[in-house]
Design a protein around this motif. Structure first.
Motif, PDB file in Angstrom:
ATOM      1  N   ALA A  18       4.033  -2.970  -8.464  1.00 49.36           N
ATOM      2  CA  ALA A  18       3.567  -3.433  -9.771  1.00 49.36           C
ATOM      3  C   ALA A  18       4.731  -3.598 -10.734  1.00 49.36           C
ATOM      4  N   ARG A  19       5.677  -2.681 -10.667  1.00 50.16           N
ATOM      5  CA  ARG A  19       6.838  -2.777 -11.555  1.00 50.16           C
ATOM      6  C   ARG A  19       7.689  -4.002 -11.220  1.00 50.16           C
ATOM      7  N   ARG A  20       7.910  -4.231  -9.932  1.00 56.62           N
ATOM      8  CA  ARG A  20       8.697  -5.405  -9.520  1.00 56.62           C
ATOM      9  C   ARG A  20       7.983  -6.696  -9.894  1.00 56.62           C
ATOM     10  N   ARG A  21       6.676  -6.719  -9.677  1.00 55.91           N
ATOM     11  CA  ARG A  21       5.885  -7.903 -10.025  1.00 55.91           C
ATOM     12  C   ARG A  21       5.943  -8.178 -11.524  1.00 55.91           C
ATOM     13  N   LYS A  22       5.806  -7.122 -12.321  1.00 51.59           N
ATOM     14  CA  LYS A  22       5.859  -7.268 -13.777  1.00 51.59           C
ATOM     15  C   LYS A  22       7.214  -7.788 -14.229  1.00 51.59           C
ATOM     16  N   ASP A  23       8.303  -7.221 -13.662  1.00 49.26           N
ATOM     17  CA  ASP A  23       9.647  -7.656 -14.064  1.00 49.26           C
ATOM     18  C   ASP A  23       9.878  -9.125 -13.725  1.00 49.26           C
ATOM     19  N   LEU A  24       9.387  -9.548 -12.569  1.00 50.58           N
ATOM     20  CA  LEU A  24       9.549 -10.941 -12.165  1.00 50.58           C
ATOM     21  C   LEU A  24       8.767 -11.862 -13.104  1.00 50.58           C
ATOM     22  N   ALA A  25       7.556 -11.440 -13.498  1.00 50.85           N
ATOM     23  CA  ALA A  25       6.751 -12.253 -14.416  1.00 50.85           C
ATOM     24  C   ALA A  25       7.395 -12.316 -15.798  1.00 50.85           C
ATOM     25  N   VAL A  26       7.966 -11.209 -16.254  1.00 55.92           N
ATOM     26  CA  VAL A  26       8.637 -11.212 -17.554  1.00 55.92           C
ATOM     27  C   VAL A  26       9.872 -12.106 -17.507  1.00 55.92           C
ATOM     28  N   ASP A  27      10.599 -12.061 -16.407  1.00 49.49           N
ATOM     29  CA  ASP A  27      11.765 -12.929 -16.245  1.00 49.49           C
ATOM     30  C   ASP A  27      11.362 -14.391 -16.414  1.00 49.49           C
ATOM     31  N   GLY A  28      10.274 -14.787 -15.727  1.00 45.69           N
ATOM     32  CA  GLY A  28       9.797 -16.163 -15.859  1.00 45.69           C
ATOM     33  C   GLY A  28       9.303 -16.472 -17.259  1.00 45.69           C
ATOM     34  N   PRO A  31       0.801  -1.227   0.000  1.00 46.86           N
ATOM     35  CA  PRO A  31       0.000   0.000   0.000  1.00 46.86           C
ATOM     36  C   PRO A  31       0.830   1.271   0.000  1.00 46.86           C
ATOM     37  N   ASP A  32       2.067   1.202   0.518  1.00 41.12           N
ATOM     38  CA  ASP A  32       2.897   2.407   0.558  1.00 41.12           C
ATOM     39  C   ASP A  32       3.657   2.637  -0.747  1.00 41.12           C
ATOM     40  N   ASP A  33       3.641   1.646  -1.657  1.00 34.95           N
ATOM     41  CA  ASP A  33       4.344   1.800  -2.931  1.00 34.95           C
ATOM     42  C   ASP A  33       3.718   0.888  -3.982  1.00 34.95           C
ATOM     43  N   PRO A  34       2.442   1.115  -4.333  1.00 32.01           N
ATOM     44  CA  PRO A  34       1.791   0.207  -5.292  1.00 32.01           C
ATOM     45  C   PRO A  34       2.433   0.223  -6.677  1.00 32.01           C
ATOM     46  N   ALA A  35       2.882   1.393  -7.138  1.00 31.12           N
ATOM     47  CA  ALA A  35       3.506   1.447  -8.458  1.00 31.12           C
ATOM     48  C   ALA A  35       4.820   0.686  -8.478  1.00 31.12           C
ATOM     49  N   GLY A  36       5.617   0.868  -7.432  1.00 28.39           N
ATOM     50  CA  GLY A  36       6.874   0.133  -7.352  1.00 28.39           C
ATOM     51  C   GLY A  36       6.643  -1.361  -7.255  1.00 28.39           C
TER      52      GLY A  36
END
Length: 210
Positions: free
Chosen positions: A130-140, A123-128
């Motif tokens: 989302a970016r980390r989650r996206k990068d991890l999914a792209v890596d996989g 909740p204190d950094d939703p954009a960050g």
């Protein structure tokens, strides 16, 4: 999310323009386990990268392109410029309840707690987050693509198995959503057909605009 007739859902999606680990801007790669998803391109241009029974494929996306894919098709949106899409989802509510499994690397998929932590948006950094989650999914996704291009579609079996195991404890809740949404809508249509066959039409008096 807005629930449409037949138990479908619609979402207006502006695709991320953040660059991923492979240098391409776009969204988080994932797969749906029981829901078909459709895209209607409204603006911009991009590509739909997929992994499935046909191996790796890339579908160009331009305004008015309509593309859809069944459960099991691993997919990733690449935003080549201003990509906005109307998403039409089967089984409204299920994708948000966990039917969409992100293509995290195997070590995350093997541990439900680790997967949930990586998928959550702080909740204190939703954009960050989302970016980390996206990068991890792209890596996989990049790893899965390499495996499919090397060994064929059978290389997806381990990922499918891990994804199915991740959601197993959620299936009773999913069944309730399916029963109260899509199944109820289909049953109501059957009842209307029966009524019409008998010469009835009183359900037409209940029609309204939303």
């Amino acid at each position: 999310m807005t629930v449409f007739p037949g138990g479908t859902g619609v979402t207006h999606l502006t695709v991320y323009d953040w660059t991923g680990p492979d240098g391409l801007p776009g969204g988080s790669a994932h797969v749906h386990l029981v829901c078909t998803e459709g895209y209607v391109v409204l603006e911009g241009r991009g590509r739909l990268q997929t992994l499935g029974a046909d191996g790796y494929a890339e579908t160009p996306l331009t305004p008015l392109t309509v593309a859809w894919f069944a459960p099991g098709v691993v997919h990733r949106l690449v935003n080549d410029g201003g990509l906005k899409i109307l998403v039409v989802m089967q089984n409204a509510g299920l994708p948000e309840a966990g039917d969409a499994v992100l293509t995290f690397p195997p070590e995350h998929l093997a541990d439900p707690a680790r997967y949930r932590a990586a998928a959550a948006l702080p909740p204190d950094d939703p954009a960050g987050g989302a970016r980390r989650r996206k990068d991890l999914a792209v890596d996989g996704f990049v790893r899965l693509r390499a495996a499919v291009e090397r060994d064929g579609p059978d290389a997806l079996a381990d990922f499918y198995g891990q994804a199915a195991a991740l959601v197993r404890d959620q299936l009773p809740t999913w069944r309730g959503r399916w029963r109260d949404g899509p199944l109820a809508a289909a049953t109501a249509t059957g009842e209307q057909l029966d009524r019409l066959a008998e010469g009835g039409f009183h359900h037409l008096h209940d029609g309204e605009v939303t």
